[in-house]
Design an enzyme around this catalytic site. Structure first.
Site, short mmCIF file in Angstrom:
data_model
loop_
_atom_site.label_atom_id
_atom_site.label_comp_id
_atom_site.label_asym_id
_atom_site.label_seq_id
_atom_site.Cartn_x
_atom_site.Cartn_y
_atom_site.Cartn_z
N GLU A 1 -26.58 6.12 -31.35
CA GLU A 1 -27.21 7.23 -30.52
C GLU A 1 -27.09 6.57 -29.24
O GLU A 1 -27.17 7.20 -27.96
CB GLU A 1 -28.23 7.42 -31.16
CG GLU A 1 -29.24 8.33 -30.40
CD GLU A 1 -30.49 8.58 -31.07
OE1 GLU A 1 -30.27 8.97 -32.44
OE2 GLU A 1 -31.48 9.04 -30.55
N ASP B 1 -34.54 8.23 -39.75
CA ASP B 1 -34.13 7.91 -38.37
C ASP B 1 -35.22 7.03 -37.87
O ASP B 1 -36.16 7.17 -37.70
CB ASP B 1 -34.33 9.20 -37.45
CG ASP B 1 -33.55 8.71 -36.01
OD1 ASP B 1 -33.80 7.59 -35.71
OD2 ASP B 1 -33.09 9.71 -35.49
N GLU C 1 -30.50 5.39 -40.26
CA GLU C 1 -30.08 5.51 -38.92
C GLU C 1 -30.86 4.57 -37.85
O GLU C 1 -32.08 4.41 -37.94
CB GLU C 1 -30.35 7.21 -38.63
CG GLU C 1 -29.96 7.34 -37.15
CD GLU C 1 -30.02 8.96 -36.82
OE1 GLU C 1 -29.48 9.54 -37.50
OE2 GLU C 1 -30.23 9.22 -35.59
N ARG D 1 -45.11 8.69 -28.14
CA ARG D 1 -44.12 8.04 -27.64
C ARG D 1 -44.03 8.03 -26.25
O ARG D 1 -43.55 7.46 -25.30
CB ARG D 1 -42.77 8.30 -28.26
CG ARG D 1 -42.62 7.98 -29.54
CD ARG D 1 -41.18 8.10 -30.11
NE ARG D 1 -40.40 9.40 -30.35
CZ ARG D 1 -39.53 9.48 -31.00
NH1 ARG D 1 -38.67 8.35 -31.22
NH2 ARG D 1 -38.93 10.79 -31.13
N ASP E 1 -24.13 10.09 -28.56
CA ASP E 1 -24.55 11.57 -27.61
C ASP E 1 -23.57 11.84 -26.58
O ASP E 1 -23.24 11.09 -25.55
CB ASP E 1 -26.01 11.17 -27.04
CG ASP E 1 -26.53 12.58 -26.44
OD1 ASP E 1 -27.77 12.95 -27.02
OD2 ASP E 1 -26.07 12.84 -25.59
N HIS F 1 -24.92 12.63 -31.60
CA HIS F 1 -26.39 12.99 -31.64
C HIS F 1 -26.81 14.00 -30.87
O HIS F 1 -26.29 14.35 -29.59
CB HIS F 1 -26.97 11.78 -30.90
CG HIS F 1 -28.44 11.75 -30.65
ND1 HIS F 1 -28.97 11.92 -29.22
CD2 HIS F 1 -29.39 12.19 -31.25
CE1 HIS F 1 -30.32 12.11 -29.30
NE2 HIS F 1 -30.68 12.03 -30.47
N GLU G 1 -25.37 17.71 -36.00
CA GLU G 1 -26.97 17.75 -36.10
C GLU G 1 -27.54 18.75 -35.35
O GLU G 1 -27.30 19.33 -34.40
CB GLU G 1 -27.32 16.26 -35.47
CG GLU G 1 -28.78 16.22 -35.21
CD GLU G 1 -29.41 15.11 -34.59
OE1 GLU G 1 -28.74 14.29 -33.83
OE2 GLU G 1 -30.57 14.79 -34.70
N HIS H 1 -37.43 14.81 -25.45
CA HIS H 1 -38.77 14.25 -25.34
C HIS H 1 -39.77 14.74 -24.44
O HIS H 1 -40.82 14.14 -24.69
CB HIS H 1 -38.50 12.72 -25.42
CG HIS H 1 -37.90 12.20 -26.64
ND1 HIS H 1 -36.70 11.49 -26.41
CD2 HIS H 1 -37.99 12.09 -27.80
CE1 HIS H 1 -36.32 11.01 -27.70
NE2 HIS H 1 -36.97 11.38 -28.61
C1 LIG Z 1 -36.27 11.78 -33.98
C2 LIG Z 1 -36.09 10.71 -33.48
O1 LIG Z 1 -36.89 9.54 -33.32
C3 LIG Z 1 -35.47 10.93 -32.00
O2 LIG Z 1 -36.30 11.83 -31.47
C4 LIG Z 1 -34.21 11.68 -32.10
C5 LIG Z 1 -33.03 11.26 -32.75
O3 LIG Z 1 -32.89 10.16 -32.75
C6 LIG Z 1 -31.82 11.84 -33.51
O4 LIG Z 1 -32.02 13.16 -33.44
O5 LIG Z 1 -31.21 11.32 -34.11
MG LIG Z 2 -31.38 9.14 -33.87
#
Ligand SMILES: C[C@H](O)[C@H](O)CC(=O)C(=O)O
Ligand SMILES: [Mg+2]
Length: 391
Positions: free
Chosen positions: A265, A211, A237, A45, A288, A315, A335, A19
């Site tokens: 996540e 998401d 999600e 964000r 993650d 994640h 992913e 991010h």
């Molecule tokens: C896109 C989502 O808000 C975040 O940045 C990434 C994520 O939560 C995901 O890859 O799953």
């Molecule tokens: Mg996510």
């Protein structure tokens, strides 16, 4: 062989803290968050501090000079924890002592840890240990955790342009949700319009997901899921805050047929995931690897998930996830986070921090892409690392 030294560094601008982007990027642009109810934090964000931590790099050197390393989110706080607290359990240990080191790191930090940045720091050390062991043994990590169960891995893409992801060969596209409860019915309508628009572009067979990044409430989540089912949403999600196990259980009870609930996540350790399984909160978990406790803990979480008939699709987390996913039957796909600012091309997830970071080609990866010792990546010497604490 023993471990001589542990070092922790911080780096800014992309990397494991994906991010932390410097230019305008889809990942920062009007994505619904738990802070979106405040007008001043709605658009970006970064405005509320999503990138405040930065990337933590952990290096572990053995007595023969072999260096294992890993990257995760954690920045200076993570570096402090690694240098001032965790290093004592690592230095002097044997390079194979991974389980014991994990137990000591977790139990010694229980009084201030359990989740969040402490677990990120523990994950960073754990992943660096696996990298080191792989290098010492001249084996890729996936061969040390059971070996691959498939030769090829399929990927879905997370980003603002599932239509482009389809052209790039991915099996699905996960859209960031843009509007939340504070935007009322009008926002809900806009979310569904985005989904409908994407569905019209990608056709019926391409997966589409939302998401929601912990931003919704139960009522909104159920309304969104019901409206989205007309457009074949595959899963919803992280609809709710991670601690709302009760809300997730109710969401799953009310989810339209054929749609999955995913979360995890921002969950950590076998005990956190056990809550998700005990309460039947979801169909698919997304730990993650750099945040949940590392690979050592993920193997336990995954076994627990298997016994509860849940899928494990980590994640992001790049190579740390790929080495794992290849080895598990209940992780049938992976992913890929689109790190190009306009989500229009494939860029390595931890760009620019790693060299040799593999990426999916035509939405797929062959196991041969991971055929290098450890996790198979190198630190980019052009990235400027700082070492804020030295123990
Ligand atoms: C896109 C989502 O808000 C975040 O940045 C990434 C994520 O939560 C995901 O890859 O799953
Ligand atoms: Mg996510």
């Amino acid at each position: 062989m023993q471990i001589k030294e542990v070092r922790a560094f911080v780096v800014r601008g992309g990397g494991a803290d994906y991010h932390d982007q410097t230019e305008a990027h889809w990942i920062d642009d009007h994505i619904c968050t738990p802070m979106s109810k405040y007008e001043e934090y709605k658009q970006s964000r970064k405005s509320f501090g999503i990138n405040v931590l930065g990337t933590l790099v952990v290096e572990i050197e053995a007595t023969d000079g072999t260096v294992g390393f890993a990257v995760t989110t954690g920045g200076e706080i993570g570096a402090f924890i690694v240098e001032k607290h965790l290093a004592r359990f690592v230095e002097g240990a044997d390079v194979t002592d991974i389980e014991k080191i994990w137990d000591q790191m977790f139990n010694s930090t229980l009084y201030y840890g359990r989740k969040g940045v402490v677990l990120n720091a523990i994950s960073g050390v754990d992943l660096a240990l696996w990298d080191l062991l792989g290098k010492v043994r001249n084996e890729p990590v996936h061969k040390m955790i059971g070996g691959a169960v498939r030769d090829e891995l399929k990927f879905y893409a997370t980003g603002a342009r599932p239509d482009l992801a389809k052209e790039m060969g991915f099996i699905g596209g996960k859209l960031p949700l843009q509007w939340g409860p504070a935007d009322g019915d009008e926002g809900l309508k806009k979310n569904i319009e985005t989904l409908a628009h994407m569905r019209s572009k990608v056709g019926d067979d391409f997966w589409l997901m939302f998401d929601c990044w912990m931003s919704l409430d139960l009522n909104y989540s159920i309304k969104l899921a019901k409206a989205a089912s007309e457009y074949g949403l595959k899963w919803i999600e992280e609809a709710l805050p991670p601690d709302d196990y009760w809300g997730y259980a109710e969401l799953r009870e009310n989810i339209p047929d054929g749609m999955m609930v995913s979360t995890g996540e921002h969950e950590a350790t076998r005990w956190g995931f056990r809550m998700l399984f005990d309460k039947n909160c979801c169909d698919l978990i997304q730990p993650d690897v750099g945040w949940c406790g590392g690979l050592t803990e993920l193997l336990k979480i995954s076994a627990l998930a298997d016994a509860h008939n849940k899928l494990v699709v980590p994640h992001g987390s790049s190579v740390y996830s790929y080495h794992f996913v290849f080895t598990r039957q209940n992780s049938p796909f992976a992913e890929f986070l689109m790190m190009a600012p306009n989500a229009d091309k494939v860029v390595p997830m931890f760009n620019p921090l790693l060299l040799d970071e593999p990426v999916p080609l035509n939405g797929k990866m062959n196991i041969s892409a991971l055929d290098k010792p450890g996790f198979g990546v190198r630190l980019n010497p052009e990235c400027e690392l700082s070492r804020p604490y030295i123990h």
